[in-house]
Design a protein around this motif. Structure first.
Motif, short mmCIF file in Angstrom:
data_model
loop_
_atom_site.label_atom_id
_atom_site.label_comp_id
_atom_site.label_asym_id
_atom_site.label_seq_id
_atom_site.Cartn_x
_atom_site.Cartn_y
_atom_site.Cartn_z
N GLY A 179 0.77 -1.29 -0.14
CA GLY A 179 -0.03 -0.06 0.00
C GLY A 179 0.79 1.42 -0.09
N LEU A 180 2.02 1.19 0.84
CA LEU A 180 2.85 2.32 0.84
C LEU A 180 3.57 2.72 -0.53
CD1 LEU A 180 3.92 4.63 2.50
CD2 LEU A 180 5.78 2.99 3.15
N ALA B 288 -2.67 4.74 12.62
CA ALA B 288 -1.38 4.42 12.26
C ALA B 288 -1.25 2.93 12.63
CB ALA B 288 -0.11 5.29 12.83
N ALA B 289 -1.45 2.75 14.03
CA ALA B 289 -1.19 1.37 14.47
C ALA B 289 -1.91 0.32 13.82
CB ALA B 289 -1.39 1.33 15.91
N VAL B 290 -3.16 0.69 13.38
CA VAL B 290 -3.86 -0.29 12.81
C VAL B 290 -3.52 -0.53 11.37
CG1 VAL B 290 -6.49 -1.08 11.99
CG2 VAL B 290 -5.90 0.02 14.23
N LEU C 39 5.72 2.17 12.91
CA LEU C 39 6.43 3.00 11.85
C LEU C 39 5.97 3.16 10.33
CD1 LEU C 39 9.49 4.13 10.67
CD2 LEU C 39 10.17 1.95 10.57
N LEU C 40 5.50 1.83 9.78
CA LEU C 40 4.77 1.88 8.52
C LEU C 40 3.63 2.47 8.66
CD1 LEU C 40 5.62 -1.99 7.77
CD2 LEU C 40 6.60 0.04 6.83
N GLY C 41 2.72 2.50 9.56
CA GLY C 41 1.39 3.04 9.53
C GLY C 41 1.37 4.45 9.70
N LEU D 139 0.21 7.51 6.72
CA LEU D 139 -0.59 8.59 6.95
C LEU D 139 0.03 9.65 6.46
CD1 LEU D 139 -2.35 7.52 10.24
CD2 LEU D 139 -3.05 7.45 7.96
N GLN D 140 1.52 9.84 6.99
CA GLN D 140 2.09 11.07 6.65
C GLN D 140 2.17 11.18 5.15
OE1 GLN D 140 3.06 13.28 8.85
NE2 GLN D 140 3.48 14.76 7.21
#
Length: 419
Positions: free
Chosen positions: A52-53, A349-351, A368-370, A374-375
């Motif tokens: 997704g990222l 972010a956690a989810v 970190l990934l979440g 979002l950012q």
């Protein structure tokens, strides 16, 4: 010389090699087979958020090439770090199948405490920060008492905390309403202007790679001593080389602008530390055990109450630290500190990073990934001059998608017998 002494001694097979029911990962083919089995069984891990990222970055880059510029990435990491630290505490709570709705207002209240002590009362910055972090730990201790001894559900007492600490924030600020931190003081300088030099960045990369390879080689030695099949040394070398190349190139690219900021390095260090604690210590194994099945963990002799208490303390401590760092970035504390979308951003972010809402599954790297997802969404939409209402809608849609994927994967794990 007897016949027994003339025969060459046969090598002793590893314990897991003698039992065909145990899964061994020795060669790359073994790893691929194990990965395929995990994916078929619904154990997706962090693969959805990684893909997704990548997709999000590709989309925004196609619309606005400056999205992946060095300056954009440096700014993205700087502003992601404080909220990521708060999200790290949420990950721990979610691993137990619980929730903390008050991390935002706790971060605002503790940051206001720091500002009042430092600016209004002239205390040292170090003492002001330590008091704020200790206050956060005390709040977590109070939550632990409410949960373990009294039996109040976490949703209830953290919702009460959300309201109570927002009131405490107003009380601490008093009639001032807003306190500005001196831009030349240590906290704003640390969070906004401190960056590693190129040499320091590459040295840090070398340390990270050496620690990773050393820890994996130590695992090889331990498994051999225990009579188990060790990990493939060639695989360790390949992963170490890939890590060195990836981090080295990223260090070079960020160095085109300002390089690695102190704040993202602190965040990454906390993520690595918590990951090691969760995967390599008895406490971490107990956290997963309690989150997976509390009753089974209790019958196995685990002190369940102690695990819950430690996690609530850590969560509020990370909230306090994140709030102080946010105040340093903004160089101000006001009545809106921590009361806007801080709670929802940290939980999202956690989810989104892959931590299950049902407990027992997740990783410190989820934070970190979440927060990067979002950012990235926030930065990309800002570059495209999209209104904030659209950003909130997109963030909500991504959160819903993450929960849906988790629910589908959970059903797949149940049907395949993986729990």
């Amino acid at each position: 010389m007897t016949q027994e002494t003339q025969q060459p001694q046969q090598p002793i097979a590893a314990v897991d090699a003698a039992d065909e029911r145990l899964v061994r990962v020795v060669s790359p083919a073994d790893y691929l087979r194990q990965l395929g089995g995990r994916l078929r069984g619904g154990d997706l891990g962090m693969l959805p958020v990684i893909f997704g990222l990548i997709a999000i970055c590709a989309f925004f880059y196609s619309r606005e090439p400056t999205f992946l510029s060095s300056r954009s990435l440096v700014t993205m990491t700087l502003y992601a770090a404080p909220l990521g630290i708060i999200a790290l505490g949420i990950v721990l709570v979610l691993l137990l199948g619980e929730i903390d709705l008050s991390v935002g207002t706790v971060s605002g209240f503790t940051s206001a405490t720091t500002a009042v002590m430092f600016v209004s009362h002239g205390q040292s910055l170090a003492l002001s920060i330590l008091v704020a972090i200790a206050l956060g730990a005390a709040i977590g201790g109070g939550y632990a008492v409410l949960y373990v001894w009294i039996g109040v559900p976490s949703f209830v007492f953290t919702l009460a905390g959300l309201l109570a600490f927002e009131g405490a924030l107003y009380w601490v600020l008093g009639d001032q309403g807003t306190i500005n931190l001196p831009r030349g003081s240590g906290l704003p300088v640390f969070t906004r202007q401190k960056f590693l030099t190129d040499g320091q960045g590459y040295a840090l990369v070398a340390v990270v790679v050496l620690v990773y390879v050393g820890s994996r080689l130590w695992t090889v030695r331990q498994r051999r001593a225990a009579g188990l099949t060790p990990p493939n040394v060639l695989g360790i070398a390949i992963k170490g080389g890939a890590l060195a190349v990836g981090l080295g190139w990223l260090t070079y690219y960020l160095g085109i602008d300002r390089g690695w900021g102190y704040l993202p390095v602190l965040f990454a260090g906390l993520v690595v530390l918590m990951d090691l604690l969760l995967r390599r210590t008895r406490w971490g194994r107990y956290v997963y055990a309690v989150g997976g099945n509390e009753e089974a963990a209790r019958r196995a002799g685990i002190r369940v109450g102690l695990i819950y208490g430690s996690v609530f303390v850590l969560c509020s401590t990370f909230a306090a630290l994140g709030g102080v760092l946010v105040a340093g970035q903004l160089t101000t504390v006001s009545q809106s500190s921590g009361t806007t979308d801080t709670n929802l951003t940290a939980i999202a972010a956690a989810v989104i990073g892959g931590t299950s809402l049902f407990g027992g599954r997740g990783s410190a790297y989820s934070a970190l990934l979440g927060i990067l997802v979002l950012q990235a969404i926030r930065t990309g939409l800002n570059l495209m001059n999209v209104d904030s209402d659209v950003r909130l809608i997109v963030t909500g849609a991504v959160l819903l998608l993450a929960v849906a994927i988790d629910s589908v994967a959970r059903r797949a794990r149940s049907s395949s017998g993986r729990g």
